[in-house]
Write a protein that holds these residues in place. Structure first.
Motif, short mmCIF file in Angstrom:
data_model
loop_
_atom_site.label_atom_id
_atom_site.label_comp_id
_atom_site.label_asym_id
_atom_site.label_seq_id
_atom_site.Cartn_x
_atom_site.Cartn_y
_atom_site.Cartn_z
N SER A 35 -8.66 10.23 7.95
CA SER A 35 -9.19 8.89 8.44
C SER A 35 -8.42 7.62 7.87
CB SER A 35 -10.63 8.54 8.06
OG SER A 35 -11.14 7.43 8.55
N PRO A 36 -7.98 6.52 8.41
CA PRO A 36 -7.15 5.56 7.83
C PRO A 36 -8.12 4.45 7.18
CG PRO A 36 -7.44 5.30 10.22
CD PRO A 36 -8.01 6.73 10.04
N ASP A 37 -9.65 4.46 7.57
CA ASP A 37 -10.10 3.46 7.06
C ASP A 37 -11.57 4.00 6.59
OD1 ASP A 37 -11.14 4.31 9.41
OD2 ASP A 37 -11.06 2.15 10.23
N ALA A 38 -11.64 5.25 6.18
CA ALA A 38 -12.98 5.71 5.90
C ALA A 38 -13.57 5.16 4.39
CB ALA A 38 -13.30 7.39 5.89
N LYS A 39 -14.65 4.73 4.35
CA LYS A 39 -15.41 4.39 3.11
C LYS A 39 -16.79 4.18 3.29
CE LYS A 39 -14.99 -0.73 3.69
NZ LYS A 39 -14.24 -1.85 3.13
N PRO A 40 -17.55 4.76 2.18
CA PRO A 40 -19.00 4.63 1.97
C PRO A 40 -19.55 3.35 2.58
CG PRO A 40 -18.13 5.40 0.00
CD PRO A 40 -17.05 4.89 0.73
N GLY A 41 -20.57 3.52 3.58
CA GLY A 41 -21.44 2.33 4.20
C GLY A 41 -20.61 1.65 5.24
N GLY A 42 -19.60 2.14 5.69
CA GLY A 42 -18.67 1.42 6.71
C GLY A 42 -18.56 2.36 7.98
N TYR A 43 -17.98 1.75 8.97
CA TYR A 43 -17.40 2.41 10.15
C TYR A 43 -15.82 2.79 9.93
CZ TYR A 43 -21.73 0.69 12.61
OH TYR A 43 -22.89 0.38 12.80
N ALA A 44 -15.63 4.17 10.87
CA ALA A 44 -14.56 4.74 10.30
C ALA A 44 -13.86 5.42 11.71
CB ALA A 44 -14.53 5.69 9.39
N LYS A 45 -12.85 5.56 11.72
CA LYS A 45 -11.91 6.49 12.83
C LYS A 45 -11.72 7.75 12.11
CE LYS A 45 -7.64 6.95 15.69
NZ LYS A 45 -6.51 6.13 15.86
N LEU A 46 -12.17 9.00 12.77
CA LEU A 46 -11.75 10.06 12.32
C LEU A 46 -10.84 10.87 13.30
CD1 LEU A 46 -15.57 11.29 11.27
CD2 LEU A 46 -14.08 10.04 10.03
N VAL A 47 -9.99 11.36 12.72
CA VAL A 47 -8.80 12.00 13.40
C VAL A 47 -8.66 13.46 13.18
CG1 VAL A 47 -6.33 12.07 14.03
CG2 VAL A 47 -7.39 9.86 13.29
N PHE A 48 -8.97 14.34 14.07
CA PHE A 48 -8.82 15.93 13.84
C PHE A 48 -7.38 16.37 14.54
CE2 PHE A 48 -13.37 14.58 13.94
CZ PHE A 48 -14.03 15.45 13.08
N ARG A 49 -7.03 16.92 13.61
CA ARG A 49 -5.27 17.41 13.96
C ARG A 49 -5.59 19.07 14.21
NH1 ARG A 49 -1.08 20.05 11.80
NH2 ARG A 49 0.95 19.03 12.36
N VAL A 50 -5.16 19.53 15.32
CA VAL A 50 -5.31 20.74 15.76
C VAL A 50 -4.08 21.15 16.28
CG1 VAL A 50 -6.53 22.13 17.35
CG2 VAL A 50 -7.58 20.01 16.76
N PRO A 51 -3.49 22.09 15.41
CA PRO A 51 -2.35 23.08 15.83
C PRO A 51 -2.72 24.27 16.37
CG PRO A 51 -2.99 23.48 13.44
CD PRO A 51 -4.00 22.60 13.94
N THR A 52 -1.63 24.68 17.19
CA THR A 52 -1.64 25.97 18.10
C THR A 52 -1.05 27.11 17.25
OG1 THR A 52 -2.26 24.97 20.20
CG2 THR A 52 -1.51 27.13 20.34
N GLU A 53 -1.77 27.78 16.56
CA GLU A 53 -1.10 28.75 15.69
C GLU A 53 -0.74 30.04 16.82
OE1 GLU A 53 -2.43 29.14 11.48
OE2 GLU A 53 -4.18 27.89 12.31
N SER A 54 0.05 30.04 17.76
CA SER A 54 0.10 31.13 18.62
C SER A 54 1.59 30.84 19.16
CB SER A 54 -0.68 31.31 19.61
OG SER A 54 -0.49 32.11 20.71
N ASP A 55 2.23 31.86 19.45
CA ASP A 55 3.38 32.00 20.10
C ASP A 55 3.57 32.21 21.68
OD1 ASP A 55 4.83 31.81 17.97
OD2 ASP A 55 4.90 34.01 17.49
N ASP A 56 2.28 32.49 22.28
CA ASP A 56 1.97 32.76 23.61
C ASP A 56 0.92 32.31 24.28
OD1 ASP A 56 0.47 34.51 22.31
OD2 ASP A 56 1.79 36.32 23.01
N THR A 57 0.10 31.69 23.45
CA THR A 57 -1.27 31.22 23.98
C THR A 57 -1.40 29.58 23.76
OG1 THR A 57 -2.44 31.76 22.11
CG2 THR A 57 -2.35 33.21 23.88
N SER A 58 -2.24 28.90 24.32
CA SER A 58 -2.46 27.44 24.06
C SER A 58 -3.81 27.28 23.66
CB SER A 58 -2.10 26.82 25.55
OG SER A 58 -2.98 27.04 26.48
#
Length: 229
Positions: A35-58
């Motif tokens: 998160s670029p702006d997470a802090k207790p008591g506030g609002y935040a943008k959460l970013v989930f990074r998802v890698p595809t750990e495969s050579d032949d599937t998505s």
């Protein structure tokens, strides 16, 4: 002989570096949250990074579970081209007060499902949530996730890391919370600057008065020899 020893040492060092880099890459190749702006008591943008750990599937689906012990009063999901997003609201085990609101139910799950393609093999994508308010008095929040591949395989990123132990094979995404910084230092700096400026002003005034007195004294007429004083 020294040259051969140096070459051998360099080769061993290079091999060791490759092993370390490979281990770091494999350890970091999992679903994570930041998160670029997470802090207790506030609002935040959460970013989930998802890698595809495969050579032949998505990657075709991502399910993120939100905390029920510290639920969010507001959850907004990022709308992405090529993905359908759904939010699931459920009854909480017990009422939870969040700011001025008491929650008896909350959004506890967000699902992104690919409508075309998904995340290609060996690539990654990011999915964002806007949430709030974040709890106070908590160091971190866990967001267990499920990643589904195009061949039907489901990987559950839900293992809890234990203190002093190696990172588990499928760790749950964890967001570290940083306490908000109070402007004490800024106030102290301002007060100090004002004090210094005040003393400099007083010093300048004193120097000016001394200079004026010296100038007046130097302008007094000088007695000429034989002249009556």
């Amino acid at each position: 002989m020294p040259r051969r020893f140096a070459l051998r040492a360099a080769a061993i060092g290079a091999a060791s570096a490759l092993v370390v880099i490979g281990a770091a890459s494999s350890a970091s190749a999992h679903v994570s949250v930041s998160s670029p702006d997470a802090k207790p008591g506030g609002y935040a943008k959460l970013v989930f990074r998802v890698p595809t750990e495969s050579d032949d599937t998505s990657t075709t689906k991502l399910v993120v579970s939100l905390p029920t012990d510290h639920p969010f009063a507001h959850v907004g999901a990022q709308v992405k081209d090529g993905w359908k997003v759904e939010k699931k609201e459920t009854e909480l085990p017990a009422a939870v007060k969040v700011g001025d609101v008491t929650l008896t139910k909350a959004i506890t799950m967000v699902t992104w499902t690919a409508t075309a393609g998904g995340i290609p093999a060996n690539d990654f994508d990011e999915f964002a949530l806007s949430v709030g308010k974040l709890p106070e008095g908590v160091d971190s929040l866990s967001f267990p996730a499920e990643q589904t591949y195009s061949d039907g395989e489901v990987v559950k990123w839900a293992d809890v890391a234990k203190d002093g132990a190696d990172e588990p094979e499928h760790p749950a995404p964890v967001l570290k919370l940083t306490a908000a910084v109070t402007p004490v230092a800024a106030t102290t700096s301002t007060d100090s600057s004002d004090t210094v400026a005040r003393w400099l002003g007083v010093g300048g005034l004193v120097v000016g008065l001394l200079g004026l007195a010296f100038g007046l004294r130097s302008r007094r007429p000088v007695a000429v020899a034989g002249e009556k004083q």
